[in-house]
Structure formats: structure tokens, C-alpha cells
Write a protein that holds these residues in place. Structure first.
Motif, PDB file in Angstrom:
ATOM      1  N   ILE A   1     -23.375  -1.536 -33.511  1.00 55.36           N
ATOM      2  CA  ILE A   1     -21.909  -1.548 -33.571  1.00 55.36           C
ATOM      3  C   ILE A   1     -21.460  -0.096 -33.731  1.00 55.36           C
ATOM      4  CG2 ILE A   1     -19.866  -2.357 -34.803  1.00 55.36           C
ATOM      5  CD1 ILE A   1     -21.421  -4.719 -35.789  1.00 55.36           C
ATOM      6  N   LEU A   2     -20.548   0.318 -32.880  1.00 53.09           N
ATOM      7  CA  LEU A   2     -20.014   1.680 -32.981  1.00 53.09           C
ATOM      8  C   LEU A   2     -18.617   1.625 -33.591  1.00 53.09           C
ATOM      9  CD1 LEU A   2     -20.946   2.929 -29.378  1.00 53.09           C
ATOM     10  CD2 LEU A   2     -22.374   2.955 -31.433  1.00 53.09           C
ATOM     11  N   ASP A   3     -18.264   2.674 -34.300  1.00 53.02           N
ATOM     12  CA  ASP A   3     -16.912   2.678 -34.861  1.00 53.02           C
ATOM     13  C   ASP A   3     -15.916   3.104 -33.786  1.00 53.02           C
ATOM     14  OD1 ASP A   3     -16.974   5.428 -34.668  1.00 53.02           O
ATOM     15  OD2 ASP A   3     -17.237   5.774 -36.820  1.00 53.02           O
ATOM     16  N   GLU A   4     -14.633   3.195 -34.157  1.00 55.04           N
ATOM     17  CA  GLU A   4     -13.615   3.466 -33.141  1.00 55.04           C
ATOM     18  C   GLU A   4     -13.803   4.839 -32.480  1.00 55.04           C
ATOM     19  OE1 GLU A   4     -10.936   1.852 -35.822  1.00 55.04           O
ATOM     20  OE2 GLU A   4     -10.473   0.099 -34.606  1.00 55.04           O
ATOM     21  N   ASN A   5     -14.575   5.727 -33.150  1.00 56.51           N
ATOM     22  CA  ASN A   5     -14.883   7.029 -32.540  1.00 56.51           C
ATOM     23  C   ASN A   5     -16.239   7.013 -31.831  1.00 56.51           C
ATOM     24  OD1 ASN A   5     -12.530   8.107 -33.697  1.00 56.51           O
ATOM     25  ND2 ASN A   5     -13.617   8.348 -35.643  1.00 56.51           N
ATOM     26  N   LYS A   6     -16.760   5.811 -31.589  1.00 55.34           N
ATOM     27  CA  LYS A   6     -18.042   5.613 -30.914  1.00 55.34           C
ATOM     28  C   LYS A   6     -19.227   6.196 -31.684  1.00 55.34           C
ATOM     29  CE  LYS A   6     -16.369   4.288 -26.597  1.00 55.34           C
ATOM     30  NZ  LYS A   6     -15.745   4.864 -25.440  1.00 55.34           N
ATOM     31  N   ARG A   7     -19.091   6.237 -32.984  1.00 53.78           N
ATOM     32  CA  ARG A   7     -20.193   6.674 -33.840  1.00 53.78           C
ATOM     33  C   ARG A   7     -20.913   5.422 -34.314  1.00 53.78           C
ATOM     34  NH1 ARG A   7     -18.715   9.368 -39.263  1.00 53.78           N
ATOM     35  NH2 ARG A   7     -18.035   7.232 -39.335  1.00 53.78           N
ATOM     36  N   LYS A   8     -22.228   5.497 -34.429  1.00 54.65           N
ATOM     37  CA  LYS A   8     -22.990   4.328 -34.876  1.00 54.65           C
ATOM     38  C   LYS A   8     -22.609   3.999 -36.326  1.00 54.65           C
ATOM     39  CE  LYS A   8     -27.625   4.049 -35.539  1.00 54.65           C
ATOM     40  NZ  LYS A   8     -28.976   4.526 -35.259  1.00 54.65           N
TER      41      LYS A   8
ATOM     42  N   ASN B   1     -24.721  -9.896 -25.998  1.00 54.56           N
ATOM     43  CA  ASN B   1     -24.519  -8.762 -25.111  1.00 54.56           C
ATOM     44  C   ASN B   1     -25.529  -7.651 -25.385  1.00 54.56           C
ATOM     45  OD1 ASN B   1     -23.227  -7.079 -23.366  1.00 54.56           O
ATOM     46  ND2 ASN B   1     -21.191  -7.658 -24.135  1.00 54.56           N
ATOM     47  N   LYS B   2     -26.064  -7.072 -24.318  1.00 55.02           N
ATOM     48  CA  LYS B   2     -27.031  -5.979 -24.503  1.00 55.02           C
ATOM     49  C   LYS B   2     -26.345  -4.674 -24.880  1.00 55.02           C
ATOM     50  CE  LYS B   2     -30.082  -7.478 -21.077  1.00 55.02           C
ATOM     51  NZ  LYS B   2     -30.139  -7.610 -19.725  1.00 55.02           N
ATOM     52  N   ALA B   3     -25.119  -4.522 -24.427  1.00 53.72           N
ATOM     53  CA  ALA B   3     -24.430  -3.237 -24.648  1.00 53.72           C
ATOM     54  C   ALA B   3     -23.954  -3.111 -26.090  1.00 53.72           C
ATOM     55  CB  ALA B   3     -23.242  -3.156 -23.706  1.00 53.72           C
ATOM     56  N   ASN B   4     -23.798  -1.882 -26.533  1.00 53.88           N
ATOM     57  CA  ASN B   4     -23.251  -1.650 -27.865  1.00 53.88           C
ATOM     58  C   ASN B   4     -21.816  -2.163 -27.924  1.00 53.88           C
ATOM     59  OD1 ASN B   4     -25.540  -0.394 -28.743  1.00 53.88           O
ATOM     60  ND2 ASN B   4     -24.806   1.670 -28.268  1.00 53.88           N
ATOM     61  N   CYS B   5     -21.377  -2.543 -29.104  1.00 49.99           N
ATOM     62  CA  CYS B   5     -19.999  -3.004 -29.188  1.00 49.99           C
ATOM     63  C   CYS B   5     -19.211  -2.092 -30.121  1.00 49.99           C
ATOM     64  CB  CYS B   5     -19.901  -4.436 -29.657  1.00 49.99           C
ATOM     65  SG  CYS B   5     -21.366  -5.103 -30.351  1.00 49.99           S
ATOM     66  N   ILE B   6     -17.930  -2.105 -29.933  1.00 53.87           N
ATOM     67  CA  ILE B   6     -17.078  -1.201 -30.716  1.00 53.87           C
ATOM     68  C   ILE B   6     -16.246  -1.999 -31.704  1.00 53.87           C
ATOM     69  CG2 ILE B   6     -15.155   0.448 -30.558  1.00 53.87           C
ATOM     70  CD1 ILE B   6     -16.468   1.360 -27.915  1.00 53.87           C
ATOM     71  N   PHE B   7     -16.319  -1.548 -32.926  1.00 50.43           N
ATOM     72  CA  PHE B   7     -15.567  -2.198 -33.990  1.00 50.43           C
ATOM     73  C   PHE B   7     -14.077  -1.998 -33.753  1.00 50.43           C
ATOM     74  CE2 PHE B   7     -13.556  -1.649 -38.245  1.00 50.43           C
ATOM     75  CZ  PHE B   7     -13.537  -2.990 -38.558  1.00 50.43           C
ATOM     76  N   ASN B   8     -13.350  -3.088 -33.841  1.00 46.44           N
ATOM     77  CA  ASN B   8     -11.922  -3.032 -33.574  1.00 46.44           C
ATOM     78  C   ASN B   8     -11.188  -3.676 -34.745  1.00 46.44           C
ATOM     79  OD1 ASN B   8      -9.333  -3.675 -32.715  1.00 46.44           O
ATOM     80  ND2 ASN B   8      -9.974  -3.996 -30.596  1.00 46.44           N
ATOM     81  N   LYS B   9     -10.651  -2.811 -35.580  1.00 50.46           N
ATOM     82  CA  LYS B   9     -10.015  -3.281 -36.819  1.00 50.46           C
ATOM     83  C   LYS B   9      -8.838  -4.207 -36.527  1.00 50.46           C
ATOM     84  CE  LYS B   9      -9.268  -2.664 -41.409  1.00 50.46           C
ATOM     85  NZ  LYS B   9      -8.891  -1.599 -42.313  1.00 50.46           N
ATOM     86  N   SER B  10      -8.061  -3.896 -35.480  1.00 55.02           N
ATOM     87  CA  SER B  10      -6.892  -4.750 -35.265  1.00 55.02           C
ATOM     88  C   SER B  10      -7.298  -6.149 -34.832  1.00 55.02           C
ATOM     89  CB  SER B  10      -5.889  -4.143 -34.294  1.00 55.02           C
ATOM     90  OG  SER B  10      -6.526  -3.310 -33.396  1.00 55.02           O
ATOM     91  N   LYS B  11      -8.430  -6.262 -34.148  1.00 53.05           N
ATOM     92  CA  LYS B  11      -8.872  -7.615 -33.790  1.00 53.05           C
ATOM     93  C   LYS B  11      -9.311  -8.382 -35.043  1.00 53.05           C
ATOM     94  CE  LYS B  11     -11.406 -10.549 -30.807  1.00 53.05           C
ATOM     95  NZ  LYS B  11     -12.548 -10.672 -29.937  1.00 53.05           N
ATOM     96  N   LEU B  12      -9.999  -7.688 -35.922  1.00 51.31           N
ATOM     97  CA  LEU B  12     -10.395  -8.334 -37.186  1.00 51.31           C
ATOM     98  C   LEU B  12      -9.152  -8.817 -37.927  1.00 51.31           C
ATOM     99  CD1 LEU B  12     -12.357  -9.067 -39.485  1.00 51.31           C
ATOM    100  CD2 LEU B  12     -12.245  -6.692 -40.249  1.00 51.31           C
TER     101      LEU B  12
END
Ligand code: GLU
Ligand code: ZN
Length: 467
Positions: A230-237, A292-303
Motif C-alpha cells: 500500500i502506498l501513501d498519497e505521495n506514493k511512498r510505501k 490485484n497484483k499492482a500496488n494500491c494507493i491509500f485514499n483517505k477520502s474513500k475511507l
């Protein structure tokens, strides 16, 4: 064969979303097949038990309802067992002592880097066998096969191949007599009859090493599934190192456990277009093949969106105790304000988190004798005192406390005092709730109840008189 999965965190900090998603997927996989889920604490890489991290793991899992069927097991309680196995491995040539000094290893490494090679132990002590100078400080290394390859079928990633020439003779026992993660994980996965290891992609490089140990010990390995990061909104692990949010912080912030699980299950897994999954649906529908094989991005607004969905859709009684917790934390008594459940019910659909509900309604209870004077001053009309007195008088004699009659009073008051509904409603809103945005005024007054409403108007009247 019964499915047995495990969640095996190292207690080196608080759990973050990535780790808990790994736990959730392992848990769901076990539940889906009516299997077992084990909690194992992998703590041999640490000097002493980090109790705070252990508590954080356990409390986070309990909060989310990720219950385990057995454990928590601590690897440090099995040291003698691991050592006995390692001794046998040495005796049968599967492992060997390495006496190399740190200095030698450092030199080796810098030479390898300078000559463009991948830094790797050169098997010096394996080749020299008994000719090494036997100092007291030594480690035990696994004699990894030198040629050939390791292959396995990852349940998410498909066929994976590693060349043995790429792999090190890894240390399985440190000089202090404590075995290392890769070794302990193999022994435990075997002894706990783990059938499926579901873990983060960051362990993909460990799997061939572990498979070689399984093979050397003539043990059957489990199946593996490595889930993406899971990557954060800045695409950092997301990681402990990056100080990523502790799971329990989401609890304090007023996220519902069911909402967090729902958010996490969808982060990297899908089932048609469905977004909302209750726990039973997750258990029935979860399928490792659709991860999904691809990394996913954490999305606070969706949470927050999912959290709001749950807040609005579950019965108010289910969130009431959690709201009461906030009042307890701030030492605020709810006895003297309006009925708490009704107020929560009124404000919940306007809030994304439980904490937001609390912040919106705390005014009703914090200081009964207070009025948001500055805010109110913005809306005061010249004949405000007269308007409020009229409303007070009419509300007091109302027969049946109903929104219809309340609305009528406000409407009539507006007409009688030559102003509009909004001008009458706004000050009332602020007097009762301390805020400008509320549900419609008749419903607000109705929910606040007669006692609270009259009391507040009276206090406001005193303030206006004094002014
Ligand atoms: N202890 C490892 C970690 O915290 C997990 C290892 C595993 O699942 O095999 O990352
Ligand atoms: Zn050596």
C-alpha cells in the motif's frame, strides 16, 4: 485438508494499514474455508520483548474483530527447539558455522560492490570446512544449494523462479545463540501446519530461501500468496519507518472497525462493482485470485466515504457507546442536555467520523449555561428580544411536542414580527446548537426537547437583555 493461515507480525512498532490488510486477507481466507487462523509474534530479531508493540498488535486485532483461533505464540519461547533443529542440520551438513569476522565481511562487501557484483557471502567457511580458525564468535549459516533454481507458484503472482546462485548462505543462528526470522518462520509454518502463507510482497525474496530450508529438511512447504504494497498519497510505501498511522489512531479518530475492514478489503481486491461488504459477505466472497497484483494507493477520502456510509446506515444504538466514550474522555456529563441518542441520530448523517459527530454535538452538553455569543451577535435582529419572547411563550404552551406545531410557531412568529423564517431560525439554531449549520429548525427544536429548548432561549434572552 483443513486450511490454516497465520498472521506473523514482528513487534517492532505499531501496526499500520498494510500489516492489518495482510492480517485481514489471511483471516478471510481461513474463514472462507472454515479453517483456522493463527497469531504468531515473530520476535527473535529483537533484544527484548517490546510489550508496547505486542499490545498494539493485539488491541488492533481485537478492535477490528480479527479473532485468532490459536495464539498468540511468541517465537522467543521456542528457542531451544530451533537450536536443536539447527544442531541436527549442522551434523548432517545442511548448515555450518561461519567464523568470519565483521571486518572480513565488510571488506568482501566493498570489493564486490567495487567490481560491480551483488554483495553476497562467499561461502568461505563452507569451503574451508574445519580449516577455519575457530574463534568463539561464530554464526551458523544455511548451506544453500549453489546451482539450480527454486520455483513456486504464487497464488497471486503465478510462477516465480529464483536462481540459487542469487541466494546467500543465510545466517540461521546468530552469534548470541538466537535464530533468525527466515529459519524460525520455516520451522513454525511447518510445526503449525500452515497451509497458506499470505504476506506482503516485501517478503517475496525470502520465499526461495525459506523453500530451500523446507527442502533441505524434507518438509512440505505451504502455498504462498504475496500481496502488493500500500502506498501513501505521495506514493511512498506505508511502513513503520515512515511513521505511518497506527491502526488504533483510526479508532481514536472515530473510524468504525467495519468501515476500516471494508475499506481495506477493497484496497487491492474486488468483486464486481460492489463497494460495501459486511463481514459475512467478505467471508463468503473473498477470493485470493481476484487480488490485484499492482500496488494500491491509500485514499483517505474513500475511507471517510465508507465510514460515513456505515455511520449513516447502522442503527444509532450501535454507535452510541462509542460516542459516550468521547464524552467520558473529556469528562462531560450528558445527563443535563437533550436525549443523547436522539441528538446523535440527528447529526450522524452529517458526519464522516464518530469524532465529527462528537464535535458537532458536544455543545449540547458541555456548558448548558453558555451561548455562542460571537456567532449569535452576527444574526441578531433589532426586535430579537421580542421574537424570542414570543417563541418562548408559544413553545411553552404547546400541547403536543411535534415538528408540525413547532414549525407553525416559527412561521407565525415570522409573520407577526415582519421578518422571514430564516431570520427567526438562524439565531435559534445558534442558541440551541452553537452552530450555523444544523438540520431544519423544527426538527432541531423537536429533538432538543421542550426543557432544553426553553432553558436555552431563556439564557439567550438574559444575554440580549444585558447587551
Ligand atoms: N514477521 C514478518 C513481518 O513482520 C512477517 C513474516 C511472514 O509473514 O512470514 O513482516
Ligand atoms: Zn565465514
Amino acid at each position: 485438508m483443513e486450511v490454516i493461515t497465520r498472521f506473523a507480525p514482528s513487534p517492532t512498532g505499531k501496526l499500520h494499514l498494510g500489516s492489518i490488510r495482510t492480517a485481514l486477507y489471511s483471516w478471510l481466507f481461513a474463514k472462507r474455508f472454515n479453517g483456522k487462523f493463527i497469531l504468531r509474534i515473530e520476535n527473535t530479531d529483537q533484544k527484548r520483548i517490546d510489550q508496547e508493540s505486542v499490545n498494539s498488535i493485539i488491541n488492533s486485532m481485537q478492535w477490528l474483530g480479527l479473532n485468532w483461533d490459536s495464539g498468540p505464540y511468541f517465537q522467543t519461547s521456542k528457542i531451544a527447539n530451533y537450536r536443536a533443529i539447527i544442531k541436527n542440520m549442522i551434523d548432517s551438513g545442511l548448515a555450518y558455522p561461519c567464523y568470519c569476522s565483521q571486518e572480513r565481511l565488510n571488506n568482501l562487501r566493498s570489493v564486490q560492490i567495487k567490481t560491480g557484483k551483488k554483495p553476497k557471502y562467499d561461502r568461505h567457511c563452507r569451503l574451508l570446512k574445519n580449516k577455519c580458525i575457530k574463534n568463539k564468535n561464530y554464526v551458523i549459516r544455511f548451506a544453500n544449494p549453489e546451482i539450480g533454481y527454486v520455483t513456486f507458484y504464487d497464488l497471486i503472482r503465478g510462477k516465480i523462479i529464483f536462481q540459487n546462485s542469487e541466494l546467500d548462505d543465510l545466517i540461521i543462528l546468530r552469534s548470541n545463540g538466537i535464530p533468525t526470522y527466515n529459519f524460525c518462520a520455516v520451522i513454525d509454518d511447518h510445526e503449525m501446519n500452515i497451509t497458506h502463507v499470505i504476506r506482503g510482497e516485501d517478503h517475496l525474496n525470502n520465499t526461495p530461501r525459506q523453500l530451500n530450508i523446507f527442502k533441505a529438511l524434507k518438509l512440505i512447504p505451504p502455498k504462498y500468496a504475496h500481496i502488493s504494497m500500500i502506498l501513501d498519497e505521495n506514493k511512498r510505501k506505508l511502513s513503520k519507518k515512515n511513521q505511518d498511522t497506527d491502526i488504533l489512531q483510526y479508532k481514536d479518530d472515530g473510524i468504525l472497525p467495519e468501515a476500516l475492514l471494508n475499506y481495506l478489503v477493497r484496497l487491492g481486491w474486488s468483486c464486481g462493482n460492489q463497494e460495501i461488504f459486511n463481514i459475512d459477505e467478505m467471508k463468503n466472497l473473498f477470493d485470493i485470485k481476484s487480488i490485484n497484483k499492482a500496488n494500491c494507493i491509500f485514499n483517505k477520502s474513500k475511507l471517510l466515504w465508507i465510514n460515513q456510509y456505515y455511520i449513516s446506515n447502522i442503527p444509532t444504538s450501535n454507535i452510541l457507546t462509542k460516542i459516550i466514550e468521547y464524552f467520558k474522555t473529556y469528562n462531560i456529563d450528558t445527563k443535563h442536555g437533550p436525549n443523547l441518542e436522539k441528538i446523535v441520530n440527528l447529526f450522524k448523517s452529517r458526519s464522516k467520523t464518530l469524532k465529527e459527530i462528537f464535535n458537532q454535538i458536544v455543545y449540547f452538553y458541555r456548558d448548558i449555561y453558555k451561548i455562542e455569543i460571537n456567532l449569535l451577535s452576527k444574526y441578531l435582529l433589532i426586535n430579537q428580544k421580542f421574537i424570542l419572547e414570543l417563541i418562548y411563550k408559544n413553545l411553552k404552551i404547546i400541547q403536543v411536542w411535534s415538528t408540525k406545531d413547532i414549525k407553525n410557531i416559527i412561521l407565525k412568529t415570522a409573520q407577526k414580527t415582519n421578518t422571514n423564517m430564516k431570520n427567526v431560525a438562524m439565531p435559534l439554531r445558534i442558541i440551541l446548537s452553537g452552530r450555523e449549520n444544523t438540520p431544519s429548525i423544527d426538527i432541531l427544536i423537536y429533538t432538543c426537547g421542550k426543557i432544553y429548548t426553553l432553558k436555552k432561549i431563556k439564557i439567550a434572552l438574559q444575554f440580549i437583555t444585558n447587551k
